[in-house]
Design a protein around this motif. Structure first.
Motif, PDB file in Angstrom:
ATOM      1  N   GLU A 134      12.213   1.501   9.393  1.00 13.38           N
ATOM      2  CA  GLU A 134      11.096   0.629   9.036  1.00 13.38           C
ATOM      3  C   GLU A 134      10.505   0.081  10.335  1.00 13.38           C
ATOM      4  N   PHE A 135       9.196  -0.053  10.328  1.00 13.74           N
ATOM      5  CA  PHE A 135       8.500  -0.601  11.491  1.00 13.74           C
ATOM      6  C   PHE A 135       8.028  -2.023  11.180  1.00 13.74           C
ATOM      7  N   PHE A 136       8.022  -2.838  12.218  1.00 16.92           N
ATOM      8  CA  PHE A 136       7.557  -4.206  12.056  1.00 16.92           C
ATOM      9  C   PHE A 136       6.480  -4.508  13.100  1.00 16.92           C
ATOM     10  N   GLY A 137       5.401  -5.079  12.632  1.00 15.34           N
ATOM     11  CA  GLY A 137       4.312  -5.406  13.546  1.00 15.34           C
ATOM     12  C   GLY A 137       3.434  -6.470  12.930  1.00 15.34           C
ATOM     13  N   VAL A 138       2.296  -6.732  13.557  1.00 22.44           N
ATOM     14  CA  VAL A 138       1.338  -7.694  13.010  1.00 22.44           C
ATOM     15  C   VAL A 138       0.102  -6.915  12.600  1.00 22.44           C
ATOM     16  N   CYS A 139      -0.318  -7.058  11.358  1.00 22.37           N
ATOM     17  CA  CYS A 139      -1.436  -6.257  10.860  1.00 22.37           C
ATOM     18  C   CYS A 139      -2.762  -6.719  11.473  1.00 22.37           C
ATOM     19  N   LYS A 140      -3.783  -5.878  11.358  1.00 20.46           N
ATOM     20  CA  LYS A 140      -5.079  -6.150  11.991  1.00 20.46           C
ATOM     21  C   LYS A 140      -5.673  -7.480  11.536  1.00 20.46           C
ATOM     22  N   GLU A 186       2.894  -1.437   4.285  1.00 17.77           N
ATOM     23  CA  GLU A 186       2.211  -0.162   4.147  1.00 17.77           C
ATOM     24  C   GLU A 186       3.262   0.940   4.220  1.00 17.77           C
ATOM     25  N   PHE A 210       4.458   5.014   4.520  1.00 16.85           N
ATOM     26  CA  PHE A 210       4.018   6.303   5.045  1.00 16.85           C
ATOM     27  C   PHE A 210       5.092   7.342   4.795  1.00 16.85           C
ATOM     28  N   SER A 249       5.154  10.796   6.359  1.00 17.14           N
ATOM     29  CA  SER A 249       5.548  11.665   7.458  1.00 17.14           C
ATOM     30  C   SER A 249       6.600  10.991   8.318  1.00 17.14           C
ATOM     31  N   TYR A 294       0.838  -1.180   0.000  1.00 13.96           N
ATOM     32  CA  TYR A 294       0.000   0.000   0.000  1.00 13.96           C
ATOM     33  C   TYR A 294       0.877   1.235   0.000  1.00 13.96           C
ATOM     34  N   VAL A 326       2.532  -8.138   4.412  1.00  8.75           N
ATOM     35  CA  VAL A 326       1.943  -6.949   3.789  1.00  8.75           C
ATOM     36  C   VAL A 326       2.741  -5.709   4.194  1.00  8.75           C
ATOM     37  N   ILE A 344       5.775   0.030   7.096  1.00  5.97           N
ATOM     38  CA  ILE A 344       5.405  -0.876   8.177  1.00  5.97           C
ATOM     39  C   ILE A 344       5.230  -2.245   7.539  1.00  5.97           C
ATOM     40  N   VAL A 345       5.956  -3.224   8.040  1.00  9.17           N
ATOM     41  CA  VAL A 345       5.916  -4.565   7.471  1.00  9.17           C
ATOM     42  C   VAL A 345       5.231  -5.505   8.459  1.00  9.17           C
ATOM     43  N   CYS A 346       4.288  -6.278   7.977  1.00  7.11           N
ATOM     44  CA  CYS A 346       3.645  -7.273   8.835  1.00  7.11           C
ATOM     45  C   CYS A 346       4.537  -8.505   8.910  1.00  7.11           C
TER      46      CYS A 346
END
Lengths: 144, 144
Positions: A133-139, A103, A105, A107, A4, A101, A94-96
């Motif tokens: 880069e941010f890493f997390g688990v998507c919704k 996304e 950004f 800003s 995205y 996936v 942001i990487v899941c």
DNA sequence: TTTTTTGCAAAAGGTTTGCAACACG
DNA sequence: CGTGTTGCAAACCTTTTGCAAAAAA
């Protein structure tokens, strides 16, 4: 790879861009830059080759390298197996860690942090670039 | 690779650490973790193998993977050819794009930015981790 | 004793190099 | 025309896989 973007595909005058960066205008280079311009997402050599089968994979590797050297592209680390490149705009991801996936950004206000880092550093006086880069688990994965 | 750490080598109870993470205590694992504990800098499989020649390179790869999965190590992207790992402490790096020297730093206050990013994101509700590395030209290279 | 881990050999995947033919400027 | 670029083949390097022997719990 689902991606995205943070912004619309930029309109690039391909030939002009290449000349500006001091590169000769060749068919492979025009085509490869067109792909980045149209897709506006991180790509590796293989994914470009899939779209441009007439161009040798070796040429694609060499082109990516020269594009990075002259600042058209930048490397992105997405914790994948191969090297990904994208147009050298200032943005992050942001990487899941579950489904992969990505996304994007735009800003990113880390000027203050950058200044702080430089002040504390004994070996660096200025900083040209940063990767964030941010890493997390998507919704969606959280629910599954 | 010249490396300036942000902190002293941590004292780790190797056996305890392995058990805590649910891993069997084996000679290769103890030795490999000892190397990280002593050096406190990013290392790839080859650099560990150089110090532990009796351990098969394949075992080192497998160990690095399992250490990363259980959270003992984390990957770092230093824009090099191979995969580097380091002890999973929260810190970041400044890499000289000219000579490759690396300086580590610990302070990193990007909580606010992380919150902002999450608020703006439609696909992520939380973020677990982030990578942040700076790239510049060090003072020595600037003079040269 | 059961399960996991190791070492060796081999393969796989991504990326680079050598060189002759070709194309840009 | 001269130099930089391409395509093909082959090499290279990092990382992974298969499997039997060895070690941990």
């Amino acid at each position: 790879m689902i991606y995205y973007p943070a912004m619309k595909s930029p309109t690039i005058d391909i030939k002009k861009e290449l000349k500006q960066k001091g590169l000769r205008v060749t068919t492979p280079r025009e085509k490869i830059l067109s792909v980045f311009s149209a897709e506006c997402q991180p790509m590796n050599a293989e994914s470009i080759h899939a779209q441009l089968k007439s161009i040798d994979l070796v040429t694609i590797y060499r082109t990516l390298t020269s594009f990075e050297k002259c600042g058209i592209l930048r490397k992105v680390d997405l914790h994948k197996d191969s090297t990904y490149y994208e147009l050298n705009h200032h943005h992050h991801h942001i990487v899941c860690t579950s489904c992969g996936v990505i996304e994007a950004f735009e800003s990113c206000d880390i000027k203050k942090l950058t200044q702080k880092v430089v002040l504390q550093s004994s070996r660096f006086k200025t900083i040209q670039d940063h990767s964030l880069e941010f890493f997390g688990v998507c919704k969606i994965c959280l629910k599954g």
